[in-house]
Design a protein around this motif. Structure first.
Motif, PDB file in Angstrom:
ATOM      1  N   ILE A 615       4.357  -0.829 -22.595  1.00  0.00           N
ATOM      2  CA  ILE A 615       4.013  -0.481 -21.205  1.00  0.00           C
ATOM      3  C   ILE A 615       4.914   0.646 -20.729  1.00  0.00           C
ATOM      4  N   ASP A 618       7.955   0.586 -14.719  1.00  0.00           N
ATOM      5  CA  ASP A 618       7.411  -0.315 -13.686  1.00  0.00           C
ATOM      6  C   ASP A 618       6.720   0.516 -12.594  1.00  0.00           C
ATOM      7  N   PRO A 619       5.577   0.109 -12.157  1.00  0.00           N
ATOM      8  CA  PRO A 619       4.861   0.856 -11.122  1.00  0.00           C
ATOM      9  C   PRO A 619       5.554   0.714  -9.744  1.00  0.00           C
ATOM     10  N   LEU A 630      -0.775  -0.501 -14.389  1.00  0.00           N
ATOM     11  CA  LEU A 630       0.343  -0.541 -15.359  1.00  0.00           C
ATOM     12  C   LEU A 630      -0.107   0.256 -16.583  1.00  0.00           C
ATOM     13  N   TYR A 632       0.063   1.867 -20.386  1.00  0.00           N
ATOM     14  CA  TYR A 632       0.573   1.381 -21.677  1.00  0.00           C
ATOM     15  C   TYR A 632       0.129   2.326 -22.775  1.00  0.00           C
ATOM     16  N   ASN A 663      -4.504   2.112 -18.912  1.00  0.00           N
ATOM     17  CA  ASN A 663      -3.962   1.581 -17.653  1.00  0.00           C
ATOM     18  C   ASN A 663      -4.604   0.255 -17.332  1.00  0.00           C
ATOM     19  N   PHE A 695       7.087  -7.439 -16.284  1.00  0.00           N
ATOM     20  CA  PHE A 695       7.226  -6.146 -15.589  1.00  0.00           C
ATOM     21  C   PHE A 695       7.422  -6.447 -14.094  1.00  0.00           C
TER      22      PHE A 695
END
Length: 716
Positions: A615, A618-619, A630, A632, A663, A695
């Motif tokens: 990933i 972190d968003p 998120l 990846y 995503n 996450f």
């Protein structure tokens, strides 16, 4: 003095002797000689007649003789009477027919040329004993026909049945011309049964002379015989008789040895000779013939079957021997009678020889045999069995006590080792007719031994049987039965077929060198146990790496095991832990007991890899936003769905949603306050394996809105 003779009937021979004289097989008879004599003359003034050495005709010595001499004109005669009396020489004996009286005499060549007459006959006294009654048996013509040449001859005077005689007479009668004639009279004898035991193979008399020409002039050109008695004396290598061949091819010199007893078919004649030149040849100048009885001639013996060899220690002597398949009591040796034959042959010894036994071992010609210990019996026997013969078996060459007497010797209970026996032939009722001893060897080999242990196997399985301590050189043969049966294999081991019940097998040992077999087959018991009852295993057939699943089996008391712990492990409760991707077998086993075999059941488990991805960061969003995602990259092991579990209840969890590319979107509550919100992303692949990834979502404070004064103008 008595001379011995055995009577034996043999068919197929030309005999002038009556049947009864040879009918008593194996019995001995002795020569009983006439022991009293007198003579009579009928002589005129023109004749001369004498009897020289008259007592020599009754001295019981076959090599001494009286001589009747007559030189007379027709009508004169001279007679010598040979009378049988008891030992006191007073009491007259009566010889009754059908007995035979044998008269030995000789006629010189002068007699054969003179034309005189000879008579031979019997006489007996009247009841008063004062007068003689003479019976003519042979006249001059018949006597000369028997003689055939100058020399000695044995004339059989046959008494007819019921005829009686006190003796025999020989009479010479003058011819027309006054030519001297004479004859030598050696004696007369009859054969009587006796219990005395003679030397059967030794000669007792010799007949000799010249043959094949009835009228021979005097002269060395026609051969000669001398020293006749030396051919049968006790000095076989030093004294001899001589046969000299003349140049006249019509005649030969001969010597006939007479034995004390007739041979048994199969006996050999043996002659020791010395040749002084002139062509010793068994096909030519030298002839050997066998007889049975006076003038009973068989076919001439030639070189066929003759063995000739030198005499050890006497290089000048030759021993000639040959077996005769018929009975004989005389051996005649002649020399001459062929062109170019001359010289002298010396006859040192003439004997009969009993043959050595020819051994059989268990019916086969052999002198040695290997047998196995505990064989029921070994049969020694004689192949060339003769009548009138005893066969003795000895332990060695010299002992006088025999182990067994008879042509067959059955040996039983022989121990392991070498056993030696000697068999010897001995003519019955004879003193010295004994053969060499023949050695027979029996090697008794030990029996090999064998053993094999019992074994246990499980129903539905094979078993391998083993010989205990196998030995090189021993073959091991496996059978299905204790005796006979089917040969299954020859080896130190045997693998059985699949068995479902107890079974016996048998093995024997066979010595490949000696051929001996173990006394019995060793029994091997194969015990077949049932397989323990075991139910099947149940549970999941797949597990993910790092995950567990539990297998179960309703049969208690078993143990769990993994056949590949690098793929999966299992604990005692059946819990399977996936270790690495692959397939392994999980086994549930029941241990063997005294009554049942171990059993197990296998369960195949596939271990699958868990999916993976990487990933991004972190968003982050500002408060008031209602969605986010998120990112990846690098997805592995085919993740196909995802779930998001939030720690905050303000969020709505996502369950098993198809995994989009690149995503992963999720919703954010509109009222959520700024802050950091943890969550767990769970991805799952097509094998059902999942991976959880932590996450955080960061929600930032929305900045305040700026205050801007905007002038407003209006047209109005």
């Amino acid at each position: 003095m008595k001379r011995y003779f055995c009577l034996s009937l043999v068919l197929g021979l030309i005999l002038v002797l009556p049947y009864h004289l040879y009918a008593q097989a194996c019995a001995n008879q002795s020569r009983v000689y006439a022991n009293s004599q007198f003579f009579e003359r009928n002589i005129n003034f023109l004749s001369t007649g004498t009897v020289n050495d008259p007592s020599n005709a009754v001295d019981e010595d076959p090599f001494t003789s009286s001589n009747l001499y007559l030189q007379a004109v027709l009508g004169a005669d001279i007679t010598q009477f040979l009378e049988f009396r008891e030992a006191n020489k007073i009491t007259r004996k009566v010889i009754s027919g059908p007995n035979t009286i044998y008269v030995k005499l000789s006629l010189p060549s002068t007699f054969l040329n003179a034309g005189g007459a000879i008579e031979i006959g019997t006489f007996r006294y009247t009841t008063s004993g004062t007068a003689k009654i003479q019976t003519l048996k042979y006249n001059g013509t018949t006597v000369v026909g028997l003689v055939g040449g100058p020399g000695t001859v044995e004339i059989p005077v046959q008494l007819t049945s019921g005829e009686q005689a006190n003796g025999v007479y020989v009479k010479l009668t003058g011819g027309i011309l006054s030519i001297p004639i004479s004859t030598d009279i050696y004696g007369a004898y009859v054969l009587e049964n006796t219990t005395e035991i003679p030397d059967c193979d030794k000669g007792v008399d010799v007949i000799s002379g010249l043959s094949d020409n009835a009228v021979l002039p005097v002269g060395s050109a026609f051969g000669s015989v001398s020293g006749e008695a030396n051919a049968i004396d006790a000095s076989p290598f030093t004294t001899y008789a001589s046969l000299s061949a003349g140049l006249n091819v019509l005649n030969s010199a001969y010597l006939t040895a007479v034995f004390a007893r007739a041979s048994v078919p199969g006996d050999s004649a043996k002659v020791i000779i010395e040749n002084l030149g002139g062509g010793l040849n068994l096909f030519g100048g030298l002839g050997i013939q066998t007889y049975l009885g006076a003038n009973g001639l068989t076919s001439a013996t030639t070189a066929s079957g003759i063995v000739s060899k030198s005499v050890p220690g006497y290089p000048n002597l030759t021993e000639i021997s040959f077996a005769i398949n018929s009975s004989f009591d005389r051996v005649r040796i002649s020399y001459g009678g062929a062109l170019g034959i001359s010289g002298t042959v010396r006859i040192y010894n003439v004997t009969k020889v009993i043959p050595k036994p020819v051994p059989l071992i268990d019916g086969a010609l052999a002198v040695t045999k290997d047998v196995c210990f505990a064989v029921p019996s070994t049969v020694l026997s004689v192949n060339n069995i003769q009548s009138c013969t005893t066969y003795n078996w000895y332990a060695d060459q010299t002992t006088t006590t025999s182990l067994h007497t008879g042509p067959t010797y059955i040996l039983t209970g022989l121990s392991v080792g070498t056993h030696t026996y000697y068999v010897q032939s001995k003519r019955d009722n004879c003193t010295a007719s004994i053969s060499e001893r023949v050695k027979v060897t029996i090697n008794v080999n030990p029996l090999p031994t064998v053993s094999a242990a019992n074994t246990t196997t499980c129903s539905g399985s094979t078993a391998t049987l083993f010989v205990d301590n196998p030995v090189t050189g021993i073959a091991y043969r496996w059978y299905d039965l204790a005796t006979n049966g089917t040969l299954l294999t020859t080896a130190t081991t045997y693998s059985t077929p699949v068995l479902t019940a107890n079974r016996m097998y048998y093995v024997e040992a066979y010595n490949t060198t000696t051929g001996c077999i173990s006394s019995s087959r060793a029994a091997v018991n194969v015990i077949v146990l049932p397989v323990a009852v075991l139910n099947g295993t149940s549970g999941s057939a797949s597990v993910c790496v790092g995950s567990t699943s539990t297998l179960t089996n309703t049969t208690s008391g078993g143990t769990w095991s993994s056949l590949n712990t690098n793929v999966a492990t299992v604990n005692s409760t059946g819990e399977v832990l996936g270790v690495a991707a692959g397939t392994t077998t999980i086994r549930y086993s029941i241990a063997a007991t005294s009554t049942a075999c171990a059993n197990s059941t296998d369960f195949s488990v596939n271990v699958n890899m868990v999916p993976g991805l990487t990933i991004g960061s972190d968003p982050e969003i500002c408060a008031g936003f209602i969605s986010s995602s998120l990112s990846y990259t690098n997805s592995q092991y085919n993740p196909v769905s995802y779930s998001i579990t939030w720690s905050s209840t303000d969020f709505t969890n996502v369950n098993d949603q198809p995994l989009p590319a690149n995503n992963i979107p999720f919703d954010v509550p509109a009222h959520i306050s700024p802050g950091t919100y943890p969550a767990v992303l769970t991805i799952k692949n097509d094998r059902g394996c999942s991976t959880s990834i932590n996450f955080n979502l960061k929600v930032n404070q929305r900045p305040p809105a700026p205050h801007v004064l905007v002038p407003i103008s209006s047209q109005y």
